[in-house]
Write an enzyme that holds these catalytic residues in place. Structure first.
Site, PDB file in Angstrom:
ATOM      1  N   GLU A 188       4.756  -0.530   0.100  1.00 32.56           N
ATOM      2  CA  GLU A 188       4.946  -1.898  -0.416  1.00 32.56           C
ATOM      3  C   GLU A 188       6.425  -2.225  -0.635  1.00 32.56           C
ATOM      4  OE1 GLU A 188       2.210  -1.875  -3.768  1.00 32.56           O
ATOM      5  OE2 GLU A 188       0.543  -2.363  -2.466  1.00 32.56           O
ATOM      6  N   GLU A 382      -4.398  -0.173   2.458  1.00 31.51           N
ATOM      7  CA  GLU A 382      -4.981  -0.152   1.113  1.00 31.51           C
ATOM      8  C   GLU A 382      -5.883  -1.366   0.958  1.00 31.51           C
ATOM      9  OE1 GLU A 382      -2.368   0.224  -2.302  1.00 31.51           O
ATOM     10  OE2 GLU A 382      -1.069   1.616  -1.210  1.00 31.51           O
TER      11      GLU A 382
HETATM   12  C1  BGP Z   1      -0.753  -0.538  -4.825  1.00 30.85           C
HETATM   13  C2  BGP Z   1      -0.141   0.818  -4.757  1.00 30.85           C
HETATM   14  C3  BGP Z   1      -1.047   1.942  -5.022  1.00 30.85           C
HETATM   15  C4  BGP Z   1      -2.138   1.580  -5.974  1.00 30.85           C
HETATM   16  C5  BGP Z   1      -2.821   0.285  -5.745  1.00 30.85           C
HETATM   17  C6  BGP Z   1      -3.800  -0.109  -6.817  1.00 30.85           C
HETATM   18  O1  BGP Z   1       0.205  -1.409  -5.319  1.00 30.85           O
HETATM   19  O2  BGP Z   1       0.455   1.041  -3.511  1.00 30.85           O
HETATM   20  O3  BGP Z   1      -0.268   3.040  -5.377  1.00 30.85           O
HETATM   21  O4  BGP Z   1      -2.473   2.374  -6.968  1.00 30.85           O
HETATM   22  O5  BGP Z   1      -1.862  -0.724  -5.633  1.00 30.85           O
HETATM   23  O6  BGP Z   1      -3.092  -0.461  -7.961  1.00 30.85           O
HETATM   24  P1  BGP Z   1      -3.472   0.009  -9.407  1.00 30.85           P
HETATM   25  O7  BGP Z   1      -3.543   1.505  -9.337  1.00 30.85           O
HETATM   26  O8  BGP Z   1      -2.391  -0.472 -10.280  1.00 30.85           O
HETATM   27  O9  BGP Z   1      -4.787  -0.607  -9.704  1.00 30.85           O
END
Ligand code: BGP
Length: 482
Positions: A188, A382
């Site tokens: 990201e 993701e």
């Molecule tokens: C993204 C990241 C991940 C992640 C995911 C979910 O921004 O790349 O590392 O964990 O989001 O976010 P969160 O864990 O804050 O719910």
């Protein structure tokens, strides 16, 4: 029935990140920015969570209660990796997305020589992924740069960071290029706008023009990506170096032209500003106005723009969790949470327990939008829903997760029918890990439940959820039974 929509070699899989899963934070490893992330709950404002001032950093560095930092312990992937990788392979994963902790290879980021202990660990992890029949998809840096590069060099606003990053990248390219075809330079990369400390190591009050530093840091990460892309292609011609953004899809709240312009502006500054230099090889035309109006004076060296132009990434990777709405006048909008930043409520959408708005059609829209614009292969790296799972008699009935993924995959199918070239889909996450944004454990995303709670207690036992079997069946049928 729509059959054979997904390409035969479509890369189904799941993702994790080193700093949220490995643990063993001080075993032959340096301190990373992720190791300084304290656990917060939903009541603490995003602004407060993210803000890292010099004073806060000093206090975090002095803190001796290690239990306050859940990412230091993760889910002990460091010791459980063989079992975890095997369980993912048994689900039929074709690809396993992971990241390599910079602080295991160069604990302080600026050493002359890499740390052989760290490399030995990843030798085993990557061998295990390959031996289990999966492609590793490696993120070089996922929100976990060495703290020493923050305290000694001021983070990514310093151009020296490019050299340190490249040294790290070259060590892992040299070691793993035969096994690893797919790479991502930074998780990201638009974190320079939304997740400043963890993405770029910038301390908010360390200069008079913080915004200038953020965009200078992003520029350095663009250059680092182009150089890394160039380097990996010296090792293997068919390497795929991707750049990755957190895709923030937004709709105009109404058809009022002012709202439409606002939505366009948000899409540009949140996403395209970061993708254009890496895929098109140049900054977008509106960048100049943005810099001028925000008093940003980038130091772009001779040769930088040419380098970007000559080394566009081989594919565009992105995370997609939710969508938002935009309006010129925000008074009537209701704020809700989202990935890396808060969003505005869309009355037509439901949201997760954490307030992230669920929008499968938005994924089709996003895939088409990105493909229309960039005409380069895409990779969804993701996508998933964070939820509190109930662990009852060894079982987890996570129908809401199945529903979320099923509806999103349905829309991916539509996008493929629309002509989008999609390399693969790695869900977030393959296994429950510590949350990135809040460091909570109870915000779970995986197909595999990990017996661990927010106080760091549990057996660490691994249990397949209902979604595990559903995804296994889906992969077996190459998405066709969805
Ligand atoms: C993204 C990241 C991940 C992640 C995911 C979910 O921004 O790349 O590392 O964990 O989001 O976010 P969160 O864990 O804050 O719910």
């Amino acid at each position: 029935m729509k059959n054979n929509i997904f390409p035969k070699d479509f890369l189904w899989g799941g993702a994790i990140a080193a700093c949220q899963s490995e643990g063993s934070w001080n075993i032959n490893k340096g301190l990373s920015v992720a190791d300084l992330a304290i656990k917060y709950d939903k009541t603490v404002s995003r602004y407060e969570r993210k803000l890292v001032t010099q004073k806060k950093l000093d206090n975090l560095l002095k803190e001796t209660d290690t239990k306050k930092f859940p990412k230091r312990f993760g889910i002990d992937f460091y010791n459980y990796f063989e079992q975890d990788i095997k369980m993912c392979a048994d689900m039929g994963f074709k690809v396993f997305r992971l990241s390599i902790a910079w602080t295991r290879i160069f604990p302080n980021g600026d050493e002359m020589h890499p740390n052989e202990h760290g490399l030995n660990f990843y030798d085993k992890v990557i061998n295990s992924i390959v031996q289990n029949g999966m492609q590793p998809l490696v993120t070089i840096n996922h929100f976990d740069m060495p703290v020493n590069l923050v305290t000694k060099y001021g983070g990514w606003k310093n151009r020296k960071l490019i050299d340190f990053y490249l040294k790290f990248a070259e060590v892992i390219f040299n070691r793993y290029h035969k096994q690893v075809k797919y790479w991502i330079s930074f998780n990201e990369i638009n974190g320079a706008r939304f997740n400043v400390f963890y993405s770029t190591g910038l301390v908010k009050d360390s200069s008079d023009n913080h915004l200038q530093d953020c965009y200078q840091a992003a520029h350095h990460q663009f250059i680092a990506t182009a150089l890394a892309r160039k380097k990996i292609h010296e090792y293997r011609n068919d390497a795929m170096m991707g750049c990755m953004v957190a895709k923030f899809t937004t709709y105009p709240a109404t058809c009022k032209p002012e709202d439409v312009i606002e939505a366009q502006e948000n899409e540009r500054l949140d996403n395209f500003y970061f993708i254009d230099p890496l895929i098109r090889g140049k900054y977008p035309s509106y960048a100049k106005r943005f810099w001028k109006e925000n008093n940003i004076n980038l130091n772009i060296l001779k040769g930088d723009l040419q380098l970007l132009e000559q080394n566009p990434c081989d594919y565009l990777a992105f995370s997609y969790y939710m969508s938002s709405i935009s309006a010129a006048n925000k008074e009537n909008l209701e704020e809700t949470e989202g990935n890396l930043k808060s969003t505005f409520k869309n009355p037509h959408l439901k949201a997760s327990e954490w307030g992230w708005q669920i929008d499968p059609i938005g994924l089709r829209y996003t895939l088409n939008q990105l493909y229309d614009r960039y005409q380069t292969p895409l990779f969804i790296v993701e996508n998933g829903i964070g939820a509190e799972d109930d662990f009852v008699n060894g079982k987890i009935e996570d129908d809401y997760r199945i529903e979320y993924l099923k509806t999103h995959i349905e829309q991916i199918k539509e996008a493929i029918l629309d002509g989008v070239e999609l390399l693969g889909y790695t869900t977030w996450s393959s296994i429950d890990i510590i949350s990135s944004g809040t460091s909570e454990m109870r915000k779970r995303y995986g197909f595999i439940y990990v017996d661990l709670n927010d106080s760091g207690k549990g057996t660490l036992g691994r249990y397949p959820k209902k979604s595990y079997y559903w995804y296994k069946d889906l992969i077996l049928n190459n998405g066709d039974n969805n």
